[in-house]
Design a protein around this motif. Structure first.
Motif, PDB file in Angstrom:
ATOM      1  N   ALA A 162       0.699  -1.239   0.116  1.00  0.00           N
ATOM      2  CA  ALA A 162      -0.045   0.032  -0.097  1.00  0.00           C
ATOM      3  C   ALA A 162       1.006   1.248  -0.213  1.00  0.00           C
ATOM      4  CB  ALA A 162      -0.991   0.117   1.287  1.00  0.00           C
ATOM      5  N   PHE A 163       0.287   2.358  -0.327  1.00  0.00           N
ATOM      6  CA  PHE A 163       0.993   3.464  -0.756  1.00  0.00           C
ATOM      7  C   PHE A 163       0.440   4.651   0.287  1.00  0.00           C
ATOM      8  CE2 PHE A 163       1.888   7.776  -2.399  1.00  0.00           C
ATOM      9  CZ  PHE A 163       3.379   7.783  -2.226  1.00  0.00           C
ATOM     10  N   HIS A 164       1.026   5.353   1.040  1.00  0.00           N
ATOM     11  CA  HIS A 164       0.706   6.169   2.019  1.00  0.00           C
ATOM     12  C   HIS A 164       1.296   7.577   2.118  1.00  0.00           C
ATOM     13  CE1 HIS A 164      -2.402   3.391   3.620  1.00  0.00           C
ATOM     14  NE2 HIS A 164      -1.499   2.535   3.830  1.00  0.00           N
ATOM     15  N   GLY A 165       2.432   7.855   1.400  1.00  0.00           N
ATOM     16  CA  GLY A 165       3.045   8.855   1.164  1.00  0.00           C
ATOM     17  C   GLY A 165       4.582   8.921   1.309  1.00  0.00           C
ATOM     18  N   ARG A 166       5.153  10.195   1.277  1.00  0.00           N
ATOM     19  CA  ARG A 166       6.684  10.120   0.858  1.00  0.00           C
ATOM     20  C   ARG A 166       7.373  10.833   2.134  1.00  0.00           C
ATOM     21  NH1 ARG A 166       9.323   7.491  -3.192  1.00  0.00           N
ATOM     22  NH2 ARG A 166       7.931   7.857  -5.326  1.00  0.00           N
ATOM     23  N   THR A 167       6.706  11.425   3.238  1.00  0.00           N
ATOM     24  CA  THR A 167       7.110  11.997   4.261  1.00  0.00           C
ATOM     25  C   THR A 167       7.633  10.910   5.233  1.00  0.00           C
ATOM     26  OG1 THR A 167       4.943  12.337   5.181  1.00  0.00           O
ATOM     27  CG2 THR A 167       5.786  14.046   4.226  1.00  0.00           C
ATOM     28  N   MET A 168       8.463  11.252   6.147  1.00  0.00           N
ATOM     29  CA  MET A 168       8.879  10.317   7.068  1.00  0.00           C
ATOM     30  C   MET A 168       8.103   9.273   7.814  1.00  0.00           C
ATOM     31  SD  MET A 168      12.128  10.056   6.317  1.00  0.00           S
ATOM     32  CE  MET A 168      12.748   8.805   7.694  1.00  0.00           C
ATOM     33  N   GLY A 169       6.915  10.003   8.167  1.00  0.00           N
ATOM     34  CA  GLY A 169       5.812   9.396   8.774  1.00  0.00           C
ATOM     35  C   GLY A 169       5.060   8.611   7.932  1.00  0.00           C
ATOM     36  N   THR A 170       4.648   9.124   6.742  1.00  0.00           N
ATOM     37  CA  THR A 170       3.743   8.289   5.850  1.00  0.00           C
ATOM     38  C   THR A 170       4.636   7.298   5.163  1.00  0.00           C
ATOM     39  OG1 THR A 170       4.179   9.843   4.141  1.00  0.00           O
ATOM     40  CG2 THR A 170       2.293  10.051   5.583  1.00  0.00           C
ATOM     41  N   LEU A 171       5.702   7.483   5.106  1.00  0.00           N
ATOM     42  CA  LEU A 171       6.697   6.471   4.427  1.00  0.00           C
ATOM     43  C   LEU A 171       7.083   5.122   5.149  1.00  0.00           C
ATOM     44  CD1 LEU A 171       8.833   5.970   2.008  1.00  0.00           C
ATOM     45  CD2 LEU A 171      10.691   6.882   3.340  1.00  0.00           C
ATOM     46  N   ALA A 172       6.882   5.424   6.680  1.00  0.00           N
ATOM     47  CA  ALA A 172       6.915   4.398   7.763  1.00  0.00           C
ATOM     48  C   ALA A 172       5.752   3.582   7.500  1.00  0.00           C
ATOM     49  CB  ALA A 172       7.279   4.779   9.089  1.00  0.00           C
ATOM     50  N   LEU A 173       4.710   3.950   6.983  1.00  0.00           N
ATOM     51  CA  LEU A 173       3.387   3.353   6.653  1.00  0.00           C
ATOM     52  C   LEU A 173       3.253   2.621   5.242  1.00  0.00           C
ATOM     53  CD1 LEU A 173       0.801   6.265   7.772  1.00  0.00           C
ATOM     54  CD2 LEU A 173       1.210   3.824   8.958  1.00  0.00           C
ATOM     55  N   THR A 174       4.209   2.972   4.619  1.00  0.00           N
ATOM     56  CA  THR A 174       4.195   2.443   2.998  1.00  0.00           C
ATOM     57  C   THR A 174       5.112   1.297   2.963  1.00  0.00           C
ATOM     58  OG1 THR A 174       3.751   4.807   2.244  1.00  0.00           O
ATOM     59  CG2 THR A 174       4.982   3.310   0.592  1.00  0.00           C
ATOM     60  N   GLY A 175       4.455   0.247   2.824  1.00  0.00           N
ATOM     61  CA  GLY A 175       4.937  -1.194   2.639  1.00  0.00           C
ATOM     62  C   GLY A 175       5.854  -1.541   1.470  1.00  0.00           C
ATOM     63  N   LYS A 176       6.567  -0.656   1.116  1.00  0.00           N
ATOM     64  CA  LYS A 176       7.452  -0.874  -0.169  1.00  0.00           C
ATOM     65  C   LYS A 176       8.946  -0.519   0.325  1.00  0.00           C
ATOM     66  CE  LYS A 176       3.826   1.296  -2.975  1.00  0.00           C
ATOM     67  NZ  LYS A 176       3.590   0.320  -4.209  1.00  0.00           N
ATOM     68  N   PRO A 177       9.474  -1.553   0.588  1.00  0.00           N
ATOM     69  CA  PRO A 177      11.012  -1.823   1.237  1.00  0.00           C
ATOM     70  C   PRO A 177      12.073  -0.827   0.386  1.00  0.00           C
ATOM     71  CG  PRO A 177      10.134  -4.065   1.189  1.00  0.00           C
ATOM     72  CD  PRO A 177       9.083  -3.373   0.721  1.00  0.00           C
ATOM     73  N   TYR A 178      11.626  -0.998  -1.150  1.00  0.00           N
ATOM     74  CA  TYR A 178      12.716  -0.116  -1.942  1.00  0.00           C
ATOM     75  C   TYR A 178      12.732   1.442  -1.627  1.00  0.00           C
ATOM     76  CZ  TYR A 178       9.089   1.087  -5.329  1.00  0.00           C
ATOM     77  OH  TYR A 178       8.065   1.645  -5.750  1.00  0.00           O
ATOM     78  N   MET A 179      11.207   1.698  -1.431  1.00  0.00           N
ATOM     79  CA  MET A 179      10.970   3.290  -0.999  1.00  0.00           C
ATOM     80  C   MET A 179      11.728   3.825   0.433  1.00  0.00           C
ATOM     81  SD  MET A 179       7.561   4.457  -2.123  1.00  0.00           S
ATOM     82  CE  MET A 179       6.858   4.267  -3.870  1.00  0.00           C
ATOM     83  N   GLN A 180      11.544   2.711   1.418  1.00  0.00           N
ATOM     84  CA  GLN A 180      12.014   3.060   2.566  1.00  0.00           C
ATOM     85  C   GLN A 180      13.572   3.031   2.985  1.00  0.00           C
ATOM     86  OE1 GLN A 180      10.139   0.330   5.631  1.00  0.00           O
ATOM     87  NE2 GLN A 180       8.354   1.498   5.521  1.00  0.00           N
ATOM     88  N   GLU A 181      14.084   1.980   2.077  1.00  0.00           N
ATOM     89  CA  GLU A 181      15.529   1.728   2.279  1.00  0.00           C
ATOM     90  C   GLU A 181      16.545   2.875   2.490  1.00  0.00           C
ATOM     91  OE1 GLU A 181      19.491   0.094   1.812  1.00  0.00           O
ATOM     92  OE2 GLU A 181      18.525   1.166   0.091  1.00  0.00           O
ATOM     93  N   PRO A 182      16.663   3.819   1.424  1.00  0.00           N
ATOM     94  CA  PRO A 182      17.607   4.745   1.566  1.00  0.00           C
ATOM     95  C   PRO A 182      17.267   6.004   2.760  1.00  0.00           C
ATOM     96  CG  PRO A 182      16.464   4.846  -0.575  1.00  0.00           C
ATOM     97  CD  PRO A 182      15.580   3.817   0.361  1.00  0.00           C
ATOM     98  N   PHE A 183      16.251   5.554   3.490  1.00  0.00           N
ATOM     99  CA  PHE A 183      15.929   6.443   4.514  1.00  0.00           C
ATOM    100  C   PHE A 183      15.730   6.022   5.952  1.00  0.00           C
ATOM    101  CE2 PHE A 183      14.301   8.007   0.315  1.00  0.00           C
ATOM    102  CZ  PHE A 183      15.044   9.186   0.199  1.00  0.00           C
ATOM    103  N   LEU A 184      16.341   4.682   6.265  1.00  0.00           N
ATOM    104  CA  LEU A 184      16.133   4.121   7.284  1.00  0.00           C
ATOM    105  C   LEU A 184      17.008   4.787   8.474  1.00  0.00           C
ATOM    106  CD1 LEU A 184      16.656   0.426   6.128  1.00  0.00           C
ATOM    107  CD2 LEU A 184      14.546   1.397   7.038  1.00  0.00           C
ATOM    108  N   PRO A 185      16.667   4.781   9.612  1.00  0.00           N
ATOM    109  CA  PRO A 185      15.577   4.078  10.163  1.00  0.00           C
ATOM    110  C   PRO A 185      14.220   4.873  10.091  1.00  0.00           C
ATOM    111  CG  PRO A 185      16.816   5.282  11.902  1.00  0.00           C
ATOM    112  CD  PRO A 185      17.518   5.619  10.488  1.00  0.00           C
ATOM    113  N   MET A 186      13.180   4.102   9.887  1.00  0.00           N
ATOM    114  CA  MET A 186      11.937   4.465   9.840  1.00  0.00           C
ATOM    115  C   MET A 186      11.245   4.914  11.216  1.00  0.00           C
ATOM    116  SD  MET A 186      10.571   4.649   6.948  1.00  0.00           S
ATOM    117  CE  MET A 186      12.205   4.919   6.094  1.00  0.00           C
ATOM    118  N   VAL A 187      10.393   5.590  11.317  1.00  0.00           N
ATOM    119  CA  VAL A 187       9.317   5.887  12.536  1.00  0.00           C
ATOM    120  C   VAL A 187       8.934   4.502  13.022  1.00  0.00           C
ATOM    121  CG1 VAL A 187       7.449   7.075  13.456  1.00  0.00           C
ATOM    122  CG2 VAL A 187       8.583   8.204  11.772  1.00  0.00           C
ATOM    123  N   PRO A 188       9.355   4.171  14.268  1.00  0.00           N
ATOM    124  CA  PRO A 188       9.087   2.894  14.678  1.00  0.00           C
ATOM    125  C   PRO A 188       7.431   2.501  14.888  1.00  0.00           C
ATOM    126  CG  PRO A 188       9.823   4.207  16.630  1.00  0.00           C
ATOM    127  CD  PRO A 188       9.904   5.101  15.189  1.00  0.00           C
TER     128      PRO A 188
END
Ligand SMILES: *Cc1c(COP(=O)(O)O)cnc(C)c1O
Length: 400
Positions: free
Chosen positions: A133-159
């Protein structure tokens, strides 16, 4: 302005090369700098609900700009209060509903994320969201977005966020009394217009209620009448605790909102959230006018009917490339049997049709809600020609 092949040279490189430079729009059509006309079946990614330069949109933005545009959220304005009341009525919240205004989909989901934390507190640290699912590109909404390739460069995510498959079994296995909220995108638009399984929302409602978790629906792409109901959850006869909206609500003006139902409306208290621009008079006047025009012209019904019509047209093309349609109303995903979606998009643009490829094997159509027979007939001819172009290169072995 003249046509520039390197349009975007001064812009951040997070987007790929711009595919064209448009100078004007009217209804379902766009024109580039060379005067070439395009039929727009993307509508700015499900944003331009009324098409381009609709008189109701132009009048609202002009009149409100000439009246009062912005006063800050220390004060109220009439367009803001009217839009909140309208959204509550359309979403069916009843009296207890409340609305938070931001400026984008991501900001609406950020507000929903904070709502989930306020509900969860220390006892409920878990937040569930759906893989893909896609929920957005900001740090909070990226943490909600279940696409590892989008999150990976920006780890760590909001827990706190856990991803689950979109099955009722996965929901049953994951939900317990430590879950604050479940986020659901009712049709996964960015992932390729993927429908939820039959009965999913009813099960999600039942299970979240049983465990005291919020059910939060991301209606940013599906809302504003796009699927043939005002909001996609309304097809299923359930009541969520909150929905987020943006894209089509403003018809091209950037605005987003979180709409809460029942006791979820009591979670925010003074000082817990805010936005300088969010809900200003200009944006809310425009969104109010856009929604009023959708109502007046019966465009929710039109979206339902035109969606059926377009699917019939696509199936009638009998293209060997096509592998069925997904989605609902005017959120249409066309499955392809080969990973040639980008080639189809390019061929379509070459012929004067704007469509989009959310992944390698899907074409997404999200035209304005007020399209009719003329636009659909033209779409059918252009899309058939674009498919034939790609079929020809396929049989020559040019595209694998
Ligand atoms: C587009 C979209 C978002 C993000 O909206 P922005 O306005 O780009 O921040 C979030 N969720 C869904 C389902 C979307 O389609």
């Amino acid at each position: 302005m003249t046509w520039q092949l390197d349009a975007g040279r001064d812009l951040v490189k997070s987007f790929g090369d711009r595919m064209a430079l448009f100078v004007r729009g009217e209804g379902a059509y766009l024109w580039d700098g060379e005067g070439t006309r395009y039929l727009d079946f993307l509508a700015g990614i499900a944003v331009n609900s009324l098409g381009h330069a609709h008189p109701a949109f132009v009048a609202a933005i002009s009149e409100q700009a000439a009246t009062v545009a912005h006063v800050s959220n220390y004060f109220a304005t009439l367009p803001q209060l009217e839009l909140a009341a309208r959204l509550k009525r359309l979403a069916g919240t009843g009296d207890t509903g409340r609305v938070y205004f931001g400026n984008s989909g991501a900001e609406a989901n950020e507000a929903a994320f904070k709502l989930a934390r306020l509900h969860g507190g220390a006892e409920r640290p878990r937040i569930l969201a759906l893989t893909d699912a896609f929920h957005g590109r900001t740090m909070g909404t990226l943490a909600l977005t279940g696409k590892p390739y989008m999150q990976e460069p920006f780890l760590p995510m909001v827990p706190g966020v856990e991803f689950i498959d979109s099955t009722i079994e996965a929901l049953e296995a994951a939900l317990d009394d430590r879950v604050a909220a479940l986020f659901v995108e009712p049709i996964k638009g960015e992932a390729g217009v993927i429908d939820l399984p039959e009965g999913y929302l009813a099960a999600a409602r039942e299970l979240t209620e049983r465990h005291g978790a919020l059910l939060i629906m991301d209606e940013i792409q599906t809302g504003a009448g796009r699927t043939g109901e005002w909001f996609a959850f309304q097809h299923e006869g359930i009541t969520p605790d909150a929905i987020t909206v943006a894209k089509g609500i403003g018809g091209g003006y950037p605005i987003g909102a979180l709409i809460t139902f029942g006791t979820a409306s009591d979670l925010f208290y003074p000082g817990t959230h805010g936005s300088t621009f969010g809900g200003n008079a200009l944006g809310t006047a425009v969104a109010g006018a856009v929604l009023a025009e959708i109502e007046r012209a019966g465009l929710v019904q039109n979206a339902a009917e035109r969606g059926v019509q377009i699917r019939a047209v696509i199936e009638g093309l009998g293209s060997p490339l096509i592998d069925g349609c997904r989605g609902q109303g005017l959120l249409i995903g066309i499955g392809l049997k080969h990973p040639v979606a980008k080639a189809v998009v390019a061929a379509a643009q070459e012929r004067g049709l704007i469509i989009n490829a959310p992944n390698d094997a899907t074409i997404r159509l999200v035209p304005a809600l007020n399209i009719g027979d003329v636009e659909i007939d033209e779409f059918a001819a252009l899309f058939a020609a674009a498919l034939a172009d790609v079929e020809a290169t396929l049989s020559e072995g040019v595209v694998a």
